[in-house]
Design an enzyme around this catalytic site. Structure first.
Site, short mmCIF file in Angstrom:
data_model
loop_
_atom_site.label_atom_id
_atom_site.label_comp_id
_atom_site.label_asym_id
_atom_site.label_seq_id
_atom_site.Cartn_x
_atom_site.Cartn_y
_atom_site.Cartn_z
N ASP A 1 -4.08 -4.19 -5.05
CA ASP A 1 -3.43 -2.92 -5.40
C ASP A 1 -1.97 -3.05 -5.84
O ASP A 1 -1.38 -2.08 -6.30
CB ASP A 1 -3.48 -1.91 -4.25
CG ASP A 1 -4.89 -1.44 -3.92
OD1 ASP A 1 -5.81 -1.76 -4.71
OD2 ASP A 1 -5.08 -0.79 -2.88
N ASP B 1 0.82 -1.22 0.00
CA ASP B 1 0.00 0.00 0.00
C ASP B 1 0.85 1.27 0.00
O ASP B 1 0.44 2.30 0.52
CB ASP B 1 -0.95 0.00 1.21
CG ASP B 1 -2.08 1.00 1.05
OD1 ASP B 1 -2.50 1.26 -0.09
OD2 ASP B 1 -2.55 1.55 2.08
N ASP C 1 -11.61 1.10 6.28
CA ASP C 1 -10.62 1.35 5.24
C ASP C 1 -9.39 2.06 5.78
O ASP C 1 -8.36 2.11 5.11
CB ASP C 1 -11.22 2.20 4.12
CG ASP C 1 -12.31 1.45 3.36
OD1 ASP C 1 -12.11 0.27 3.05
OD2 ASP C 1 -13.37 2.05 3.09
#
Length: 312
Positions: free
Chosen positions: A135, A97, A286
Site C-alpha cells: 500500500d 497505512d 484485516d
C-alpha cells in the site's frame, strides 16, 4: 494488514512437510501452523483437518519491527536448509497505512534506511523473495500522501528506491514493489510513474492484490497493463483469499464468504506472472471492522476455517 512477526524457531510439533515440487518454504511457525497444533492437542480433528489446507501451504513472513533482522536470518537459514525459498513482506515504511488499522512503521526516514540495511544484511547470500511495503505507493496517489507531487510522497519514493537498491545488493534476493490492486481508485499511468520513482527499474517486478480478494483473471489484466507500461516487468499475485473473488468493491475488511485461492507456485502458466503467492496469511484479521474481529494481523480461527471450507 500485517501478519504476526514471531520468529520461526521450529519445534512446533505440527508435522508439516515441504511439498514435493514446491519452490517456497512452508514454516511450522505461522499462526495457522501453531493453531493446528492446538486443535490437534484438543482433539478437534475436523477443524484441524480443515486448517491444514492453510498451514501446509507456504505463506509469507511479515517483518515490521526492530526484530526483523533476527527473524529474517532465522527463517532464511531454515528455508535454505530445506532447499526452499522464503517469502518476506517488508512492512515498516514511516506513517504506515496512513495511521489506520495497521498504523506504525519506522519513526523517520533515517530509521527506515537503517532498518532496511539491517534486513538486507540479515538475508546475506541466501535465497529470498521480498514484497516491499504493501500500500505504500498506492497511498501516495490518494489523500493520505497528498498526491504524487507532495513532499511526503517524494520522500516515500526515495525510501522505496533505497530499499530496492539495498535488498538487491544481495545476489539471491528478489524484490517486488507493491502496486495496489485492480479496485483501488487510481490512474494506472500514475501508478506506473510512481513505481518508476520507487525503483522498479532495479526491482525484479511488482506485486498486486496484497491482502485483497480480486480474482486472478482480473489481477492478470491489471498487472498486465502495468507491466506493458513498465517495459514488460513481471509481477506476482496474492491469491491467498481470492478463491471466490471480492464480496463487493468496498468490502475489504474481513468480508464473509471468501475462499482460499490458487496455491503458491512459481509455475503459473501465465506469461509475465512470476508467481502466485499467499502474501496475506489466510486467517489473520484485516482489522477491527466493527463486528468483533481481532486487531489487524491477529489470527482469527473462525475466519480461517471459513476460508478453508469454502475453497475447492
Amino acid at each position: 494488514m500485517p501478519a504476526a512477526t514471531g520468529a520461526d524457531t521450529g519445534g512446533a510439533g505440527s508435522g508439516l512437510a515441504q511439498l514435493p515440487g514446491q519452490t517456497f518454504y512452508v514454516s511450522d511457525q505461522t499462526s495457522a501452523a501453531q493453531q493446528l497444533v492446538a486443535l490437534r492437542g484438543q482433539g478437534r480433528t475436523a477443524e484441524a483437518d480443515a486448517l491444514l489446507k492453510i498451514a501446509a501451504q507456504p505463506s509469507s513472513q511479515w517483518l515490521g519491527d526492530e526484530a526483523a533482522g533476527g527473524i529474517a536470518e532465522n527463517v532464511s537459514r531454515r528455508a535454505a536448509a530445506a532447499d526452499r525459498t522464503p517469502v518476506f513482506v517488508a512492512y515498516n515504511i514511516p506513517h504506515r497505512d496512513c495511521g489506520l488499522y495497521s498504523a506504525g512503521g519506522a519513526a523517520d526516514a533515517a530509521a527506515y534506511r537503517a532498518w532496511i540495511t539491517g534486513l538486507a544484511e540479515a538475508l546475506g547470500d541466501r535465497k529470498a523473495w521480498v514484497v516491499l511495503e504493501p500500500d505504500a505507493i498506492a497511498h501516495t496517489l490518494d489523500t493520505c500522501g497528498g498526491g504524487a507531487r507532495s513532499e511526503v510522497s517524494a520522500e516515500r519514493y526515495g525510501l522505496l528506491a533505497f530499499a530496492v537498491q539495498e535488498l538487491k545488493k544481495r545476489p539471491q534476493v528478489r524484490v517486488y514493489l507493491d502496486a495496489g490492486n485492480p479496485g483501488w481508485a487510481q490512474d494506472p499511468s500514475a501508478m506506473a510513474e510512481a513505481l518508476r520513482k520507487s525503483g522498479i527499474g532495479v526491482a525484479d517486478g511488482f506485486a498486486v492484490n496484497v491482502s485483497n480478494f480480486y480474482d486472478t483473471g482480473r489481477n492478470v489484466a491489471y498487472g498486465g497493463g502495468l507491466s506493458a507500461a513498465l517495459g514488460g516487468k513481471p509481477f506476482v499475485i496474492d491469491t491467498s483469499r481470492n478463491g471466490n473473488g471480492p464480496l463487493s468493491g468496498e468490502a475489504w475488511c474481513n468480508p464473509p464468504g471468501r475462499a482460499l485461492g490458487e496455491p503458491p507456485t512459481n509455475n503459473t502458466g501465465r506469461p509475465g506472472v512470476d508467481a502466485y503467492l499467499w502474501i496475506k496469511n489466510p486467517g489473520e484479521s484485516d482489522g477491527e471492522c466493527g463486528r468483533g474481529e481481532p486487531r489487524a494481523g491477529e489470527f482469527w480461527l473462525p475466519y480461517a476455517l471459513g476460508l478453508a471450507r469454502a475453497s475447492a
